[in-house]
Write a protein that holds these residues in place. Structure first.
Motif, short mmCIF file in Angstrom:
data_model
loop_
_atom_site.label_atom_id
_atom_site.label_comp_id
_atom_site.label_asym_id
_atom_site.label_seq_id
_atom_site.Cartn_x
_atom_site.Cartn_y
_atom_site.Cartn_z
N MET A 114 9.04 17.85 -23.75
CA MET A 114 8.24 18.66 -22.82
C MET A 114 7.89 20.03 -23.37
O MET A 114 6.78 20.52 -23.13
CB MET A 114 8.98 18.80 -21.48
CG MET A 114 8.98 17.54 -20.67
SD MET A 114 7.32 16.84 -20.39
CE MET A 114 6.65 17.99 -19.20
N ASP A 122 14.03 27.27 -29.98
CA ASP A 122 15.01 26.18 -29.86
C ASP A 122 16.22 26.56 -30.72
O ASP A 122 16.12 27.40 -31.62
CB ASP A 122 14.41 24.84 -30.34
CG ASP A 122 15.13 23.63 -29.75
OD1 ASP A 122 14.55 22.95 -28.87
OD2 ASP A 122 16.28 23.35 -30.17
N GLU A 159 18.31 18.58 -19.73
CA GLU A 159 18.59 18.57 -18.28
C GLU A 159 20.10 18.58 -18.00
O GLU A 159 20.65 17.65 -17.41
CB GLU A 159 17.90 17.35 -17.65
CG GLU A 159 17.98 17.26 -16.13
CD GLU A 159 17.09 18.24 -15.39
OE1 GLU A 159 16.35 19.00 -16.04
OE2 GLU A 159 17.16 18.25 -14.16
N LYS A 210 20.99 24.84 -19.65
CA LYS A 210 19.98 25.72 -19.02
C LYS A 210 20.56 27.12 -18.76
O LYS A 210 19.89 28.12 -18.96
CB LYS A 210 19.47 25.07 -17.73
CG LYS A 210 18.63 23.82 -18.02
CD LYS A 210 17.81 23.38 -16.85
CE LYS A 210 17.05 22.10 -17.14
NZ LYS A 210 15.87 22.28 -18.00
N SER A 253 13.85 18.80 -14.13
CA SER A 253 13.42 17.61 -13.39
C SER A 253 14.07 17.56 -12.01
O SER A 253 13.49 17.01 -11.08
CB SER A 253 13.83 16.34 -14.14
OG SER A 253 13.08 16.21 -15.31
N1 LIG Z 1 10.68 14.10 -20.53
C1 LIG Z 1 9.90 14.22 -19.45
O1 LIG Z 1 9.01 13.38 -19.20
C2 LIG Z 1 10.08 15.39 -18.52
C3 LIG Z 1 9.08 15.65 -17.56
C4 LIG Z 1 9.21 16.79 -16.75
C5 LIG Z 1 10.31 17.63 -16.88
N2 LIG Z 1 11.26 17.34 -17.81
C6 LIG Z 1 12.38 18.28 -17.95
O2 LIG Z 1 12.07 19.13 -19.06
C7 LIG Z 1 13.28 19.59 -19.68
C8 LIG Z 1 13.27 19.20 -21.16
O3 LIG Z 1 13.20 17.79 -21.26
P1 LIG Z 1 12.76 17.05 -22.61
O4 LIG Z 1 12.44 15.66 -22.24
O5 LIG Z 1 11.78 17.90 -23.35
O6 LIG Z 1 14.18 17.07 -23.40
P2 LIG Z 1 14.45 16.88 -24.96
O7 LIG Z 1 15.81 16.32 -25.07
O8 LIG Z 1 13.32 16.17 -25.62
O9 LIG Z 1 14.44 18.40 -25.52
C9 LIG Z 1 15.37 19.36 -25.11
C10 LIG Z 1 15.38 20.49 -26.14
O10 LIG Z 1 16.16 21.58 -25.65
C11 LIG Z 1 16.80 22.18 -26.76
N3 LIG Z 1 17.90 23.02 -26.26
C12 LIG Z 1 19.05 22.65 -25.65
N4 LIG Z 1 19.76 23.75 -25.32
C13 LIG Z 1 19.04 24.83 -25.72
C14 LIG Z 1 19.24 26.25 -25.64
N5 LIG Z 1 20.32 26.78 -25.07
N6 LIG Z 1 18.29 27.07 -26.17
C15 LIG Z 1 17.19 26.56 -26.75
N7 LIG Z 1 16.94 25.22 -26.85
C16 LIG Z 1 17.86 24.38 -26.34
C17 LIG Z 1 17.24 20.98 -27.60
O11 LIG Z 1 17.54 21.36 -28.94
C18 LIG Z 1 16.00 20.09 -27.50
O12 LIG Z 1 15.07 20.36 -28.54
C19 LIG Z 1 14.42 18.93 -18.91
O13 LIG Z 1 14.86 19.80 -17.90
C20 LIG Z 1 13.75 17.70 -18.30
O14 LIG Z 1 14.43 17.21 -17.18
C21 LIG Z 1 11.18 16.25 -18.64
#
Ligand SMILES: NC(=O)c1ccc[n+]([C@@H]2O[C@H](COP(=O)([O-])OP(=O)(O)OC[C@H]3O[C@@H](n4cnc5c(N)ncnc54)[C@H](O)[C@@H]3O)[C@@H](O)[C@H]2O)c1
Length: 286
Positions: free
Chosen positions: A17, A36, A92, A97, A119
């Motif tokens: 995302m 990141d 998530e 977070k 989410s």
């Molecule tokens: N995947 C989807 O379709 C979708 C849709 C809407 C919302 N979301 C939400 O978006 C958020 C991200 O989801 P995603 O699918 O991109 O996850 P992902 O696992 O693809 O990516 C998460 C990223 O966060 C980074 N991270 C973790 N802790 C960190 C920190 N303290 N500082 C900086 N970076 C950090 C990780 O290294 C990773 O690159 C979540 O809350 C998820 O629920 C996801």
């Protein structure tokens, strides 16, 4: 579409995302700083943003008259200083977070809107990890954000009017339309969607239907654009399981307990599109 005068957008989390939201911002002409913990993720995100921005332009998602915004990638959360808005889009899990919000929001000027793309975690819970809960709102972007132009805009009980107004200006600059909703586990979309995905997976687990048949019933009979299991693969099964845990823990509703088939796929590293295999198989692993 777009208002490049909005200012620089800071995005924390360079996963599925974060990459998609950065694409949306860059393609809308806004400068972006993407943060990141993981350098490799940042490198992959940079390549993904370049490719997706190009694709978005070809598909008419971005105004051809607006040049791409500048992209900075960094592991230093202090680089968010001076941003007009911060969007948190990390894993998530509350701990991740909380860590991301604590490290990054300290560098922001008071009154800068802090957005979570969670989410399912209630916005007020996340606002508690910042010094200024009134600056925090939720924006639930859809995947991929540069193709789906409607979001949930979540107002927490402590979100201020100024933060909501800033979020609306940000969304206008990104060419996104908000649906205003209140706070609570999963908001609207994920309170319904995550449970449907879990039930669809349970149907496969029980041997009632194959993944192909489940999705064909939703696309063919109900006219959905994608079935629940292809949607789950697009989201990432790891994220689906994390979101279900958040919903289960905060509602106590057993319907959100992730079924064994979902848990087993995640344990085996079959996360869906991002690993090349989930309920279905994919040729690319990005
Ligand atoms: N995947 C989807 O379709 C979708 C849709 C809407 C919302 N979301 C939400 O978006 C958020 C991200 O989801 P995603 O699918 O991109 O996850 P992902 O696992 O693809 O990516 C998460 C990223 O966060 C980074 N991270 C973790 N802790 C960190 C920190 N303290 N500082 C900086 N970076 C950090 C990780 O290294 C990773 O690159 C979540 O809350 C998820 O629920 C996801």
């Amino acid at each position: 579409m777009g208002d490049s005068a909005f200012g620089r957008v800071a995005i924390i989390g360079a996963g599925v995302m974060g990459t998609g939201i950065a694409t949306l911002a860059v393609g809308s002409g806004l400068p972006v700083v993407l943060v990141d913990l993981d350098r490799e993720r940042l490198e992959r995100a940079r390549a993904g943003i370049t490719a997706q921005t190009r694709l978005g332009r070809l598909m008419g998602s971005f105004d051809r008259g607006i040049a791409d915004g500048e992209l900075e990638t960094t592991t230093d959360p202090g680089r968010v200083a001076g941003a007009a808005a911060l969007i948190e889009s990390v894993t998530e899990k509350v701990e991740a977070k909380a860590r991301a919000l604590t490290a990054s929001t300290a560098a922001l000027a008071p009154g800068t809107v802090v957005v979570s793309n969670t989410s399912a975690i209630p916005i007020d819970e996340l606002a508690g990890y910042t010094a200024r809960p009134e600056d925090v709102v939720g924006i639930h972007f859809m995947n991929p954000p540069y193709l789906i132009r409607t979001v949930e805009l979540i107002r927490g009980p402590r979100s201020g009017d100024a933060a909501i107004a800033s979020a609306e200006r940000l969304l206008a600059a990104l060419g996104q339309t908000p649906v205003h909703v209140g706070d609570g586990p999963g908001f609207v979309v994920n309170r319904v969607l995550q449970r449907s995905i879990n039930e669809a997976a349970r149907i496969v687990q029980d041997g009632v239907a194959t993944p192909e048949a489940v999705d064909a019933a939703f696309t063919g009979c109900l006219g959905h654009r994608t079935g629940p299991l292809a949607t789950a693969d697009l989201i990432g099964l790891d994220n689906v399981v994390d979101s279900l845990h958040v919903l289960l823990e905060r509602t106590g509703d057993e319907g959100y307990r992730p079924c064994d088939l979902l848990v087993g796929k995640v344990a085996a590293g079959h996360f869906g599109r991002k690993t090349g295999r989930g309920f279905f198989e994919y040729r690319t692993t990005s």
